[in-house]
Design a protein around this motif. Sequence first.
Motif: not given
Length: 184
Positions: A143-153
């Motif tokens: 989330h914070f380093i790779e900047d993926f959304s919650l849905e993507e995670i």
Amino acid sequence: MKMPEVADIEQLPVPQARTGNPAAWDTLFRRYQLPLYVYVFELVREEQPSLDLVQETFIAAVKHIGGLREDGKFGGWLFGIAHQKCVQRWRKRKEILFDETPETPDDFENQPDNRLIRREQEMGFMDLLNQLPPPQRSVLLLHFIEDFSLEEIAGITETQIGTVKSRLHYAKKALRKLWEGIEK
């Protein structure tokens, strides 16, 4: 560290890669090689196994790209493969490999004092991050380093979005508590 902006989603040659075009795979490899390595290394903490897992991720991607339904989700799909490769490694080894503090790249600031302070801060943060359970750590990194959304995670970790939110909440809470313990 965020993923470098090498190519927009529209520019990614996913359809060409699906047909087996080597130049397309080369472009995708260049785009995702470093971000995948950083993510995997932050989970595994060993250089050579991290490199091996990134290579295994791309091999699996080549084999299974036919299963990718939406070309625009290639990045999340690829990180999901890498995540599963890390989980498989943990299961095989039956131990968690978060003991070492990684070497961080030199900061680009000109003053040596600033670089040293920055490096110490990064190492301190990574030490705190290392104390979290792997599922919480993984969600924070994605989330914070790779900047993926919650849905993507949720897709990457193959969990429900509620689980991702919960892990993120408890990870932030645990980090805050660890940080407060240092400040005292």
